[in-house]
Each structure stands twice: as C-alpha cells, then as structure tokens.
Design an enzyme around this catalytic site. Sequence first.
Site, mmCIF file in Angstrom:
data_model
loop_
_atom_site.group_PDB
_atom_site.id
_atom_site.type_symbol
_atom_site.label_atom_id
_atom_site.label_comp_id
_atom_site.label_asym_id
_atom_site.label_seq_id
_atom_site.Cartn_x
_atom_site.Cartn_y
_atom_site.Cartn_z
ATOM 1 N N SER A 3 11.025 -13.254 -30.499
ATOM 2 C CA SER A 3 12.319 -13.411 -31.353
ATOM 3 C C SER A 3 12.647 -15.030 -31.818
ATOM 4 O O SER A 3 13.002 -15.769 -30.974
ATOM 5 C CB SER A 3 13.579 -13.048 -30.479
ATOM 6 O OG SER A 3 14.842 -13.227 -31.408
ATOM 7 N N LYS A 6 9.367 -10.989 -34.281
ATOM 8 C CA LYS A 6 10.802 -10.637 -34.719
ATOM 9 C C LYS A 6 11.204 -11.913 -35.430
ATOM 10 O O LYS A 6 11.435 -12.998 -34.900
ATOM 11 C CB LYS A 6 11.874 -10.283 -33.636
ATOM 12 C CG LYS A 6 13.281 -10.031 -33.752
ATOM 13 C CD LYS A 6 14.025 -9.125 -32.677
ATOM 14 C CE LYS A 6 15.287 -9.770 -32.475
ATOM 15 N NZ LYS A 6 15.995 -9.219 -31.367
ATOM 16 N N LYS A 13 14.542 -13.655 -37.505
ATOM 17 C CA LYS A 13 15.860 -13.373 -37.625
ATOM 18 C C LYS A 13 16.181 -13.476 -39.280
ATOM 19 O O LYS A 13 15.706 -14.760 -39.722
ATOM 20 C CB LYS A 13 16.800 -14.503 -36.894
ATOM 21 C CG LYS A 13 16.674 -14.149 -35.454
ATOM 22 C CD LYS A 13 17.626 -13.226 -35.063
ATOM 23 C CE LYS A 13 17.879 -13.443 -33.401
ATOM 24 N NZ LYS A 13 18.863 -12.110 -33.015
ATOM 25 N N ASP A 27 15.721 -9.066 -37.524
ATOM 26 C CA ASP A 27 17.022 -8.751 -36.878
ATOM 27 C C ASP A 27 18.030 -9.725 -37.707
ATOM 28 O O ASP A 27 18.102 -10.702 -38.098
ATOM 29 C CB ASP A 27 16.907 -9.257 -35.573
ATOM 30 C CG ASP A 27 18.349 -9.283 -34.780
ATOM 31 O OD1 ASP A 27 19.251 -8.695 -35.137
ATOM 32 O OD2 ASP A 27 18.506 -9.467 -33.632
ATOM 33 N N GLU A 47 16.693 -4.529 -37.544
ATOM 34 C CA GLU A 47 17.684 -4.391 -36.672
ATOM 35 C C GLU A 47 19.089 -5.079 -37.195
ATOM 36 O O GLU A 47 19.275 -5.891 -37.516
ATOM 37 C CB GLU A 47 17.117 -5.431 -35.341
ATOM 38 C CG GLU A 47 17.893 -5.491 -34.064
ATOM 39 C CD GLU A 47 17.315 -6.396 -33.058
ATOM 40 O OE1 GLU A 47 16.367 -6.730 -32.999
ATOM 41 O OE2 GLU A 47 18.172 -6.616 -32.064
ATOM 42 N N ASP A 60 21.495 -2.618 -32.398
ATOM 43 C CA ASP A 60 21.699 -3.745 -31.188
ATOM 44 C C ASP A 60 23.145 -3.713 -30.865
ATOM 45 O O ASP A 60 23.580 -2.836 -29.966
ATOM 46 C CB ASP A 60 21.087 -5.030 -31.502
ATOM 47 C CG ASP A 60 21.232 -6.187 -30.451
ATOM 48 O OD1 ASP A 60 22.127 -5.812 -29.520
ATOM 49 O OD2 ASP A 60 20.863 -7.137 -30.550
ATOM 50 N N LYS A 77 19.679 -3.366 -24.300
ATOM 51 C CA LYS A 77 19.958 -4.470 -23.551
ATOM 52 C C LYS A 77 20.938 -4.241 -22.339
ATOM 53 O O LYS A 77 22.101 -3.660 -22.567
ATOM 54 C CB LYS A 77 20.589 -5.780 -24.204
ATOM 55 C CG LYS A 77 19.902 -6.148 -25.396
ATOM 56 C CD LYS A 77 20.566 -7.351 -26.162
ATOM 57 C CE LYS A 77 19.906 -7.804 -27.449
ATOM 58 N NZ LYS A 77 20.614 -8.750 -28.296
ATOM 59 N N GLY A 100 17.048 -8.906 -25.527
ATOM 60 C CA GLY A 100 17.193 -9.765 -24.769
ATOM 61 C C GLY A 100 18.384 -10.736 -25.086
ATOM 62 O O GLY A 100 18.790 -10.657 -26.324
HETATM 63 O O1 OSB Z 1 20.284 -10.164 -31.524
HETATM 64 O O2 OSB Z 1 18.684 -10.007 -30.257
HETATM 65 C C1 OSB Z 1 19.855 -10.475 -30.639
HETATM 66 C C2 OSB Z 1 19.859 -13.621 -28.425
HETATM 67 C C3 OSB Z 1 21.142 -13.562 -28.139
HETATM 68 C C4 OSB Z 1 21.888 -12.813 -28.653
HETATM 69 C C5 OSB Z 1 21.485 -11.609 -29.638
HETATM 70 C C6 OSB Z 1 20.230 -11.632 -29.723
HETATM 71 C C7 OSB Z 1 19.175 -12.551 -29.124
HETATM 72 C C8 OSB Z 1 17.916 -12.608 -29.259
HETATM 73 C C9 OSB Z 1 17.224 -13.270 -28.024
HETATM 74 O O3 OSB Z 1 17.310 -12.276 -30.158
HETATM 75 C C10 OSB Z 1 15.880 -12.717 -27.719
HETATM 76 C C11 OSB Z 1 15.651 -13.246 -26.151
HETATM 77 O O4 OSB Z 1 16.385 -13.188 -25.125
HETATM 78 O O5 OSB Z 1 14.495 -13.697 -26.003
HETATM 79 MG MG MG Z 2 19.543 -8.430 -32.241
#
Ligand code: OSB
Ligand code: MG
Length: 377
Positions: free
Chosen positions: A141, A167, A169, A195, A220, A245, A269, A297
């Site tokens: 990510s 992924k 953002k 995401d 996402e 999510d 998660k 995560g």
């Molecule tokens: O939206 O998936 C998410 C981290 C913190 C809060 C939200 C998200 C995330 C990540 C991190 O995308 C992924 C990771 O833990 O490696």
């Molecule tokens: Mg997310």
Amino acid sequence: MTAERAPILLAEVRQVAMPLLKPFVTGFGVTDTRHTVLVHLRDEDGHEGWGEAPALDHPYYLPDTTATAFRIAVDFALPVALQAGSPEPAVVAAAMSTIRGNTFARAGVEEAFWSLQAAAEGRSMRSLIGGPRDRAAVGESLSIAETIDETLEEVALRLGEGYRRIKLKIRPGWDEVPVRAVREAFGDDLFLQVDANAAYTLDHLPELRRLDGYGLACIEQPLEWDALLEHAELQRAIETPVCLDETLRSPADVRRALDLGACRNVNLKPGRVGGLTASMQIAELCRARGVALWCGGMLESGIGRAGNLALCSLDAFTDPADMSPASVLFAWDLVDPTFEVSPDGTIAVPEAAGLGFPVRHDRIEAQTVAHAVVLEA
Ligand code: OSB
Ligand code: MG
C-alpha cells in the site's frame, strides 16, 4: 482443548510510539509516528499474551482513536474479558460483544487472549485458527507521493522485491493521473488497485467512472465511511469492483454489504471488525459466497501483524494482503526478529508457539507513553 488453564496474574495496557521511516500520506492526512495500543497478559506459569489495538491517532479514518482504544481497553474491554469465566478467545469475544463499536479495543484484547492460549498450549496461533496455508501473499500500500516519478520508483522497487500487488492511495485530483502512469510504465498485467479512504462522494461519479478503463482489481472505500447504500448505487454505475474497508465493522456489516451489492471485494482487518473471531466469520461468509477477500493492514507493529498473519493462513483469502514489513515502515519493530517478504512475494505464517515472534519488552518499555495496569495479582 479444555485443559486446566493457569490463572492470569497480570493484565496491562500500553500506548507506545513508533517512529515511521517516512510519513504515511493518505486522503485523511499525514502520520509520522505510529501511536498504537498494546494489551499484555501473563499467567501463573509465566506464559505471555500480546495483542494490538491499531486504531489511528485521529478520528479521520474511523471514530476510534488511539486514545479511545486505550481508554475502552482499560475501562471496559479488558475487565469484561477477565470476567468472561474462561480465557478461551471465543468466550472472551462473546463477553466483549456487549460493548458497542470500539472494535479496535476489543480486537487488541482478544488477540492477547489468542496468543496467551497459543503460548499456554505450546501451539501457534495459526494452528488455533486452523488455516491450511503456511505463507501469506502480500502487496504494498503506497502512500500518496509528491510526484509521479516518486510513485513509479516505489512501484518498481516493491515489484523488484517480489510484492504481488500494488495499491495506490488516491483522492480527487490524484487519481487517474497516477493510475495511468503506473499502467503505462508497468503494463496491463500488473495487479493494481486503488484506495480512496472515503475521499469521494456520488457527485464524483464522472471521475470514478474514468477509472473503469484501467483494469483495476478494485477501488477501495471510494465514498464516506458509513455510506452503505451509496456504495451500492456506485457499484451499479461502475465496472470496477468496489471494495469496502471503513464501512465494514462486523460480520453483519459484511453480510448487509454483500446482500445490497455495495461491494464485490472485501478488505478484512481484524482490528476494524473487532477481532479474529469476527474475522473468521467474515472469511467463512466470503468463501461461501465466492467473494474476493484480502487482509488489510493498519500499519500495525509485528504484534498486530502476528494475528493478521495467522488469519491469512485461511484459504478464504483470494488476494494479496497489505502487510508491509517493519523494515519498510519503522526504524525498528516491537518484535525481533520480525518478518520479511520473500523474493516470491510471500511472508511465512509463524509456526512458533504463542504470538509467534519474540517480543522486545525493552523497546516497549522505552516507547511507552501511557500505561495502565488492570490486574496485578
Ligand atoms: O485504508 O487500508 C487503509 C493504513 C492505516 C489506515 C488505513 C489504511 C492503511 C493502509 C496501510 O493502507 C497498509 C498496511 O498496514 O501496510
Ligand atoms: Mg483502506
């Protein structure tokens, strides 16, 4: 197993600060220190349980924060768990289900009971959860970069290291441009998804529709954190599978989302859904309905990732997990040795008894910024 269990003599909660190697940038802001909450148990035989409640330190992802997770764990979740009548994780989870919301606190407490049980029985958490897989496939990510070149560099680096999925953002104004650049540089075969962390509304339908041409595995959480019906409307209007999510905080939420057609892909998660017991129910639901499922995560330390990895042993997971190792995220981990990604883009699910990784008590002590003892006998 119903063997007599030694009584729990110590139960405590800590907030620890972990510096990130570089700031993690998303549509809801920038994080440069990961504040997380740890739950620690010790029984009369000296077996340890560790769990992590990985809420963020602000309420811009979900209502839960590090501070509220700490408070709820100390005042409610851990006391209720200790009085559940049995240290079995399923019993503890059922007792804590009287607590509304506050999923991260409950998950952290529950993970501590899972790892304590695994330690007491001399088994791995994977064997308690019962998954057949001994490795978890992972993707990365990427946080939002300043420039396209930086994004392309990081994608190249991670693909070179074996990561199986990328992924990105995104947010309004930073969506089609990076997606197109990554597709042009790495081709149509790259396993790519995005995401949005709830940065769009249905008014952005034209922008979201434009992403349909890029063969994304999913988009996402495009819309608001609680926008279930709106995601169903969006999914009817676009071809890319919607992944949820933030909106999914319980097995019932996942069932409702699938029944409504609000998503075709699920980010699971354990922290966000209230623990590993709820996670196993969600995994079973997705498996039974043939829904794409992957483990998300929360930038957990190795303590939280240990539970996520044990969960990833279930064969309901169809897609690679968000599981960047500590070496990518932090100056050091709270477990040592921690896990790494193999050249084939997988992480070994720990086989060792208990949590599965040796916990660095000294680092936890040194990084503790808040501490509460709930039980000391
Ligand atoms: O939206 O998936 C998410 C981290 C913190 C809060 C939200 C998200 C995330 C990540 C991190 O995308 C992924 C990771 O833990 O490696
Ligand atoms: Mg997310």
